[in-house]
Design a protein around this motif. Sequence first.
Motif, PDB file in Angstrom:
ATOM      1  N   LEU A 191      43.079  52.353  33.082  1.00 42.06           N
ATOM      2  CA  LEU A 191      43.880  52.822  31.949  1.00 42.06           C
ATOM      3  C   LEU A 191      44.574  54.119  32.338  1.00 42.06           C
ATOM      4  N   GLN A 192      45.730  53.976  32.911  1.00 41.00           N
ATOM      5  CA  GLN A 192      46.460  55.159  33.366  1.00 41.00           C
ATOM      6  C   GLN A 192      47.949  54.886  33.252  1.00 41.00           C
ATOM      7  N   GLY A 193      48.634  55.712  32.487  1.00 38.28           N
ATOM      8  CA  GLY A 193      50.061  55.516  32.335  1.00 38.28           C
ATOM      9  C   GLY A 193      50.637  56.355  31.222  1.00 38.28           C
ATOM     10  N   ASP A 194      51.653  55.829  30.590  1.00 36.28           N
ATOM     11  CA  ASP A 194      52.406  56.587  29.593  1.00 36.28           C
ATOM     12  C   ASP A 194      51.614  56.850  28.322  1.00 36.28           C
ATOM     13  N   ALA A 195      50.676  55.961  27.978  1.00 34.85           N
ATOM     14  CA  ALA A 195      49.936  56.105  26.712  1.00 34.85           C
ATOM     15  C   ALA A 195      48.673  56.924  26.862  1.00 34.85           C
TER      16      ALA A 195
END
Length: 665
Positions: free
Chosen positions: A450-454
């Motif tokens: 879970l790694q990104g824009d959110a």
Amino acid sequence: DVGGDGSAILAHIDTVVDDGLVCIDKAELRFAHDSIWEAALSLTPESERERMHLLIGQHLLSERSRQPQEILDFHLQLIVDQMNRGANLIRNHDEKQGLAELNLEMGQRALSSSSFFEASLYLLQGSAWLSHQDWDGNYKLCLEMFSACAEAQLAHGNIDGAIISANAVILHGHCLNDKLRAHYIITTALFTQGKMEEACQAALRVLEELGIRFPSLGAPIDQDTVRIEIDRTETLLKSLRLEDIVARPLSTDVDDALTFTMRFLYKLCPILYIHKPDMLALVACRMMQICVNGTLMSEAAVAFAVYSNVLCTLQLRDRSAVCARMAMLLLDRFHGKYSHEVLLLLNISIQPYCQPWHACLDSFERASRDATAVGDVVAELFCHSCVTVLYVFSTGSTLQDARSILLNKRETLRSCEHPHFFVPMVYLQILLNLIASDATSCDDVDPTILQGDATNQEDILVLLPQSSAYYGRLVRKADFARLFLGYLFRRYDVVLEMASKVKDHLTTSKTYPAVELLLERFHLGLAAYSIVRRGGGSDVDNGGVNAEDWLAIADDVTNQMKTLSENDSKWNFQQKYFLLEAEQAFTGGDVEAAAAAYRKAIETAKERRFINEQALASECAALFYLEYGDIGRTCKYLEKSRDLYQAWGAHRKVDDIRSLLVTVQ
């Protein structure tokens, strides 16, 4: 002096209108542009402007007695705005108090139309024109001013300001009844800040003063006591015709102690739902006992919704459904008051068992809009979390459409600074991982992380203190998200690690939204079968859980889903049951039963437009045939799943299936 008939000023107006400096808009004169207004204002020296504004306001106010009411209402905002700008020049105490009353009137108008920012401006300004001595000289004005000001600031999101205004009422209020509104605002403010313990204690203290007592927060809740209260409530309800309750005369006193008792009880419900769920049933029973023993209050709709929620959690879904229908009837009787609370309570409990996911989505979105209209940030965030889950997992919407809607909503809610904001970000990141829109290269980024824009799984758990009531829920959602992604991308090391955690969450949870609870169970069942087929992992890896235990867990989930598909909503659960049935047969070596169940899962998902579940079932069927060496059927189902994932918008899964096809072929 323009003369008695005003002809001279009318001539001047005609001139400036003809010159384009001023325009006529709905019988009002307005400057054609802000720069013209600024230029006109600059003609008056700054030292004279306050006096000019005050004189304009005073002149218009003096004309009130000679004007029709509709004209007075139309010009009230202009009068108040002008006088506020020059109020520092007012020396007469009575005149300043009169201006405070005008600000209160404007603030109440704005509150009634849900213009919370505008309301807070007028009410803060009105509060500024009152002194401590006015609490003695004009108590009623001060009480209403500071109570309304606290309410407006809370709805606008100025939590600290709301608490300051409410504390002024508690300090100067003459009696408990006068302070109840302020106590309620402080309780709500603490809840909005995520201070569950303080909010709960504040509500319990007031309820005790009102004669309603519950066990202390630190004391364990005796389940025998809970059962006795539920039995007592059920006996009371069965002695009445529900139609007669709906038809009762309405309570006319909206500010009496009994009404506030109900309000504090229902405010406790979302706090206890997160902070101390064991006590929720006691509060729900007390609300029901009050609302069926007297005149009908609008809070009765919430009471039936809370009680329905509790019954659903206790697996008493038939009774829960009856109370849910009653809550909706009462909601109609009171013209939708408390609609967002009622809809939210029912949709996180009984409704997913009774109606299609798509209907739940519509209801959650209505609840979110209604929560926004009344300034209930926490309810809006909770609705948004459930809406995100439904868009990603349960409605078959394309991920691109869902992404656009959810990102827009995220920007709207980002400034609220509430701990629940981080919860839907976990599900949004699942969506972004599937779309791969924020990854520069799918090959370089692990789709199960879970790694990104959110959000970022490395940082997500340091956003909240472990003591926060939301911390455990955030951990749970992150663990489920990684289980889902691990299973989807066949990362069985991640599946093994996360399945143990999700299993523990399901075992220890007391209350949890049904839309998420049902998804967790379903995917845990799929994961458990995959773990069994790979030998079950070591006891150390699984926290002491062996292959037999995993098989028992998977079979239990399959039986639950079978019961749901037979007794509750076939639309929501039947295709899930067929897929679990297929995985069960696959794991048990029953090839014919597995093949038949996979076909049923695919066709049922297609019939109900769950394109994501149709894609998943097709992929699972392909892996089943691959295990038995049937390359033709393997490729057929892989190609079908690839096309379905493409239609869903899961581009990273499309690449994953393509890679698998290359390997198989």
